[in-house]
Write an enzyme that holds these catalytic residues in place. Structure first.
Site, mmCIF file in Angstrom:
data_model
loop_
_atom_site.group_PDB
_atom_site.id
_atom_site.type_symbol
_atom_site.label_atom_id
_atom_site.label_comp_id
_atom_site.label_asym_id
_atom_site.label_seq_id
_atom_site.Cartn_x
_atom_site.Cartn_y
_atom_site.Cartn_z
ATOM 1 C CB SER A 14 -6.788 6.816 1.974
ATOM 2 O OG SER A 14 -8.098 6.313 1.842
ATOM 3 C CB THR A 61 -6.664 1.674 5.915
ATOM 4 O OG1 THR A 61 -5.759 1.007 5.052
ATOM 5 C CG2 THR A 61 -6.166 3.081 6.174
ATOM 6 C CE LYS A 65 -7.721 -2.748 6.434
ATOM 7 N NZ LYS A 65 -7.898 -3.364 5.130
ATOM 8 C CG ASN A 149 5.919 -12.554 5.230
ATOM 9 O OD1 ASN A 149 5.691 -11.697 4.381
ATOM 10 N ND2 ASN A 149 6.201 -12.259 6.492
#
Ligand code: ATR
Length: 265
Positions: A14, A61, A65, A149
């Site tokens: 991050s 994150t 979430k 997907n």
């Protein structure tokens, strides 16, 4: 010193601490921003620390979430709409959850001077960031959104909230104006999405949510084929900027120094 956090797992990669600490210093705010890798069982305790004024704000994150939501008192409209929270804070004794990813994506596209009004969009992937991208695309005026997907069941789940989505079989392409990689494929430099973009003839816009590495194979291939490309860096910066504003009531500056700071990571 007031403490702010980004929580997730994994969290090593991050860049949020770098950005927020840069802005804190620039704005003479006596606070620090740290990253914390936590397990699912620790989520509740960390949010409780906001209640107890031990922590003053949290960015969330992957993969928390959604799961943070049960521990919050109130959600913003966009957090509700996306069932996704990336910014947590306390106001009037209550713990609030907001989503600044939607604005991040929206501003990234606007900043690129790209009009998506009445256009078609294809999103590849169905992970945590996808509901935010769907809501942002709608706000940008996109008329049709396709989703593809590898695991079909995840598309069905997204369609429960966004019934207007049209599914495309995995590996299929259509003539969408913007093609978005929202999978994690590309995080490793050698990763390759197994899709053939050579079939796309006219110039399109390819977007990758990934910003590190700055040019995934998906973007490299698209660029080679003459398409316009953009990585997730500006979305990342704009979502951070909005979170900073929510916590500190100051809209911090996104400048070249900041871009360089991220470049040299
Ligand atoms: P989460 O689902 O926890 O939010 P994510 O990193 O946001 O995780 O999302 C991962 C996305 O990348 C998913 O769409 C995933 O596809 P599956 O639903 O089929 O797992 C996609 N993804 C990851 N590795 C992939 C691969 N090798 N090929 C294709 N898609 C992949």
């Amino acid at each position: 010193m007031k403490k702010y956090l980004v929580i997730g797992n994994p969290i090593e990669h991050s860049l949020s601490p770098k950005i927020h600490n840069y802005w804190l210093k620039k704005n003479n705010i006596n606070a620090e921003y740290l990253k914390l890798s936590i397990g699912p069982e620790e989520v509740k305790n960390v949010i409780n620390d906001v209640k107890k004024d031990k922590i003053f704000g949290i960015n969330v994150t992957v993969p928390y979430k959604q799961s943070v939501i049960t521990h919050l008192d109130e959600l913003s409209l966009i957090a509700k709409e996306t069932s996704s929270v990336n910014t947590i804070y306390k106001k009037n004794g209550k713990i609030f959850g907001d989503n600044t990813d939607v604005l991040g994506f929206e501003l990234a596209i606007k900043n690129f001077k790209l009009s998506l009004d009445n256009k078609k969009a294809l999103i590849i992937g169905a992970g945590g960031v996808v509901p935010s991208i769907i809501v942002a695309l709608k706000k940008l005026g996109v008329k049709k959104i396709y989703l593809s997907n590898r695991t079909k069941s995840k598309i069905d789940k997204i369609k429960l909230n966004f019934s207007f989505i049209e599914e495309l079989n995995w590996g299929n392409f259509n003539d969408s104006d913007i093609i978005i990689n929202a999978t994690s494929v590309g995080l490793n430099e050698k990763d390759n999405l197994n899709i053939d973009i050579n079939k796309i003839s006219s110039t399109k816009f390819f977007y990758d949510v990934i910003y590190n590495p700055p040019k995934t194979n998906f973007l490299k291939k698209a660029e080679k084929n003459g398409h316009k490309i953009l990585n997730g860096r500006t979305m990342f910066l704009y979502q951070a900027q909005k979170a900073f504003e929510i916590w500190h009531n100051i809209l911090p500056e996104i400048n070249n120094e900041l871009f360089e700071l991220l470049e040299h990571d």
